[in-house]
Design an enzyme around this catalytic site. Structure first.
Site, PDB file in Angstrom:
ATOM      1  N   ASN A   1     -14.190   2.457   3.566  1.00  0.00           N
ATOM      2  CA  ASN A   1     -12.735   2.420   3.364  1.00  0.00           C
ATOM      3  C   ASN A   1     -11.971   3.201   4.431  1.00  0.00           C
ATOM      4  O   ASN A   1     -10.758   3.281   4.388  1.00  0.00           O
ATOM      5  CB  ASN A   1     -12.356   2.924   1.959  1.00  0.00           C
TER       6      ASN A   1
ATOM      7  N   ASN B   1     -20.136  -6.121 -17.427  1.00  0.00           N
ATOM      8  CA  ASN B   1     -19.285  -7.021 -16.657  1.00  0.00           C
ATOM      9  C   ASN B   1     -19.160  -8.367 -17.356  1.00  0.00           C
ATOM     10  O   ASN B   1     -20.070  -8.794 -18.061  1.00  0.00           O
ATOM     11  CB  ASN B   1     -19.882  -7.224 -15.257  1.00  0.00           C
TER      12      ASN B   1
ATOM     13  N   THR C   1      -8.928  -1.797   3.735  1.00  0.00           N
ATOM     14  CA  THR C   1      -8.827  -2.276   2.356  1.00  0.00           C
ATOM     15  C   THR C   1      -9.212  -3.750   2.278  1.00  0.00           C
ATOM     16  O   THR C   1      -9.720  -4.334   3.245  1.00  0.00           O
ATOM     17  CB  THR C   1      -7.416  -1.968   1.794  1.00  0.00           C
TER      18      THR C   1
ATOM     19  N   THR D   1     -19.234 -11.256 -15.979  1.00  0.00           N
ATOM     20  CA  THR D   1     -20.347 -12.056 -15.477  1.00  0.00           C
ATOM     21  C   THR D   1     -21.576 -11.148 -15.455  1.00  0.00           C
ATOM     22  O   THR D   1     -21.735 -10.335 -14.551  1.00  0.00           O
ATOM     23  CB  THR D   1     -20.044 -12.562 -14.046  1.00  0.00           C
TER      24      THR D   1
ATOM     25  N   GLY E   1      -5.748   6.139 -12.083  1.00  0.00           N
ATOM     26  CA  GLY E   1      -6.339   6.228 -10.752  1.00  0.00           C
ATOM     27  C   GLY E   1      -5.492   6.931  -9.701  1.00  0.00           C
ATOM     28  O   GLY E   1      -5.874   6.961  -8.527  1.00  0.00           O
TER      29      GLY E   1
ATOM     30  N   SER F   1      -0.520   4.044   1.064  1.00  0.00           N
ATOM     31  CA  SER F   1      -1.147   4.912   2.064  1.00  0.00           C
ATOM     32  C   SER F   1      -0.176   5.382   3.155  1.00  0.00           C
ATOM     33  O   SER F   1      -0.192   6.560   3.508  1.00  0.00           O
ATOM     34  CB  SER F   1      -2.356   4.210   2.695  1.00  0.00           C
TER      35      SER F   1
ATOM     36  N   SER G   1       0.817  -1.219   0.000  1.00  0.00           N
ATOM     37  CA  SER G   1       0.000   0.000   0.000  1.00  0.00           C
ATOM     38  C   SER G   1       0.848   1.264   0.000  1.00  0.00           C
ATOM     39  O   SER G   1       1.880   1.350   0.659  1.00  0.00           O
ATOM     40  CB  SER G   1      -0.910   0.000   1.232  1.00  0.00           C
TER      41      SER G   1
ATOM     42  N   LYS H   1     -13.520  -4.298   3.624  1.00  0.00           N
ATOM     43  CA  LYS H   1     -14.339  -3.091   3.441  1.00  0.00           C
ATOM     44  C   LYS H   1     -15.811  -3.294   3.788  1.00  0.00           C
ATOM     45  O   LYS H   1     -16.485  -2.350   4.185  1.00  0.00           O
ATOM     46  CB  LYS H   1     -14.227  -2.571   1.997  1.00  0.00           C
TER      47      LYS H   1
HETATM   48  P1  ATR Z   1     -13.129  -4.956  -6.520  1.00  0.00           P
HETATM   49  O1  ATR Z   1     -13.838  -4.929  -5.207  1.00  0.00           O
HETATM   50  O2  ATR Z   1     -11.687  -4.550  -6.430  1.00  0.00           O
HETATM   51  O3  ATR Z   1     -13.828  -4.250  -7.601  1.00  0.00           O
HETATM   52  P2  ATR Z   1     -14.010  -7.676  -7.210  1.00  0.00           P
HETATM   53  O4  ATR Z   1     -15.257  -7.571  -6.423  1.00  0.00           O
HETATM   54  O5  ATR Z   1     -13.215  -8.923  -7.091  1.00  0.00           O
HETATM   55  O6  ATR Z   1     -12.981  -6.518  -6.852  1.00  0.00           O
HETATM   56  O7  ATR Z   1     -14.331  -7.366  -8.740  1.00  0.00           O
HETATM   57  C1  ATR Z   1     -13.395  -7.525  -9.707  1.00  0.00           C
HETATM   58  C2  ATR Z   1     -13.975  -7.095 -11.041  1.00  0.00           C
HETATM   59  O8  ATR Z   1     -13.010  -7.375 -12.052  1.00  0.00           O
HETATM   60  C3  ATR Z   1     -15.233  -7.861 -11.433  1.00  0.00           C
HETATM   61  O9  ATR Z   1     -16.062  -7.013 -12.201  1.00  0.00           O
HETATM   62  C4  ATR Z   1     -14.659  -8.991 -12.283  1.00  0.00           C
HETATM   63  O10 ATR Z   1     -15.556  -9.562 -13.196  1.00  0.00           O
HETATM   64  P3  ATR Z   1     -16.467 -10.831 -12.758  1.00  0.00           P
HETATM   65  O11 ATR Z   1     -17.584 -10.281 -11.934  1.00  0.00           O
HETATM   66  O12 ATR Z   1     -16.922 -11.411 -14.031  1.00  0.00           O
HETATM   67  O13 ATR Z   1     -15.563 -11.743 -11.976  1.00  0.00           O
HETATM   68  C5  ATR Z   1     -13.593  -8.237 -13.032  1.00  0.00           C
HETATM   69  N1  ATR Z   1     -12.585  -9.113 -13.607  1.00  0.00           N
HETATM   70  C6  ATR Z   1     -11.591  -9.769 -12.977  1.00  0.00           C
HETATM   71  N2  ATR Z   1     -10.855 -10.488 -13.840  1.00  0.00           N
HETATM   72  C7  ATR Z   1     -11.397 -10.262 -15.076  1.00  0.00           C
HETATM   73  C8  ATR Z   1     -11.091 -10.699 -16.398  1.00  0.00           C
HETATM   74  N3  ATR Z   1     -10.054 -11.506 -16.634  1.00  0.00           N
HETATM   75  N4  ATR Z   1     -11.866 -10.246 -17.415  1.00  0.00           N
HETATM   76  C9  ATR Z   1     -12.903  -9.417 -17.183  1.00  0.00           C
HETATM   77  N5  ATR Z   1     -13.246  -8.971 -15.969  1.00  0.00           N
HETATM   78  C10 ATR Z   1     -12.509  -9.385 -14.930  1.00  0.00           C
END
Ligand code: ATR
Length: 278
Positions: free
Chosen positions: A95, A161, A70, A163, A256, A27, A25, A74
């Site tokens: 956070n 997304n 973190t 998924t 970011g 921070s 981190s 969270k």
């Molecule tokens: P955070 O809290 O940091 O946002 P998270 O809840 O684990 O972390 O979410 C990660 C995001 O990255 C999700 O939108 C995830 O998509 P899924 O919901 O389909 O898992 C996305 N992500 C991670 N790896 C990915 C990949 N290889 N391609 C596309 N999206 C990905």
């Protein structure tokens, strides 16, 4: 980071970043730098923690006045709070925790930290197009904070997304606060034309493109036209593969880093100087 032993005593305020992992981190560097600049005798330490329920006892032992929270705490940290800001309730994530005479209060400085760097861009888009349609890539915790902040600024959203079910759930949840303002879809070629409609502000919140094993381009199916604004909330690396591709097409981009600094500045503004009446 090193601290001068003779300046530390039982009343020295301690702040921390709580999570697992915390060793990478930035921070501590930011907050200890602020303490030095403000000539404030306080320590900000990385604190590895498996369960946020450990924190109240630790806070009484040490003089812990506040902490950044973190991954993965969270959401769970809300259980130790006596009060929480509206942002925390809205995005169901906290956070920052601060300790004062009322006990523990939860903040979410990611929400405002995220939106502040793009306020001028949103104004510009609104002036030229009459409205701001924005696309949020991802549906995790970071997406939730970003989507909430954008909706609060009056944007209309599509959440895309990998998924699609998660995008749908997030859109449904946000629709209860902002009815008719948010739709969802799958991240892939099937959403290409929808993404074109929402392209003037594209916000990337997934882990794809991060340094240390997350290389890739989450929008590889999409060709930039040059009039997109791409906001990728990753800051290591400073330029992701996606940002590089957008820049080559003539787009304006932001990473970011400013978000990170702004959320830290908001934490500093709210951080207690002393513990009163505990
Ligand atoms: P955070 O809290 O940091 O946002 P998270 O809840 O684990 O972390 O979410 C990660 C995001 O990255 C999700 O939108 C995830 O998509 P899924 O919901 O389909 O898992 C996305 N992500 C991670 N790896 C990915 C990949 N290889 N391609 C596309 N999206 C990905």
């Amino acid at each position: 980071e090193s601290f001068r032993a003779r300046k530390i005593n039982p009343d020295t305020p301690i702040f921390a970043i709580i999570g697992n992992p915390v060793s990478h981190s930035r921070s501590p560097e930011i907050h200890n730098g602020n303490f030095r600049r403000d000539r404030r005798e306080a320590l900000y330490i990385p604190l590895l923690c498996d369960d946020p329920e450990e924190i109240p006892a630790f806070a009484l032992e040490a003089n812990l006045l506040g902490a950044s929270v973190t991954v993965p705490h969270k959401e769970a940290v809300r259980r130790i709070l006596q009060h929480e800001d509206d942002e925390v309730s809205a995005v169901e994530a906290c956070n920052t925790i601060i300790r004062d005479s009322r006990g523990w209060t939860g903040l979410n400085t990611d929400v405002s930290g995220f939106i502040q760097p793009i306020i001028p861009v949103l104004r510009e888009i609104r002036e030229s197009r009459g409205e701001v349609k924005a696309a949020v890539i991802g549906a995790g915790g970071a997406a939730k904070a970003a989507a909430y902040a954008l909706l609060r600024e009056g944007c209309e959203l599509i959440i895309l997304n990998r998924t699609p079910r998660r995008a749908e759930e997030l859109a449904e949840q946000l629709s209860s606060i902002f009815p008719g303002k948010v739709i969802s879809g799958v991240l892939g070629p099937d959403s290409r034309s929808l993404l074109q409609t929402y392209r003037y502000m594209i916000v990337q919140t997934t882990t794809v493109g991060m340094a240390h094993g997350h290389a890739g381009d989450p929008l590889s199916f999409y060709d930039f036209t040059g009039d997109e604004f791409l906001y990728d909330i990753i800051y290591t690396p400073a330029v992701t593969e996606l940002m590089g591709r957008a820049e080559n097409a003539g787009c304006r981009t932001k990473n970011g880093w400013e978000m990170f600094q702004r959320q830290a500045a908001l934490q500093a503004r709210r951080s207690p100087k002393l513990l009163t009446n505990m």
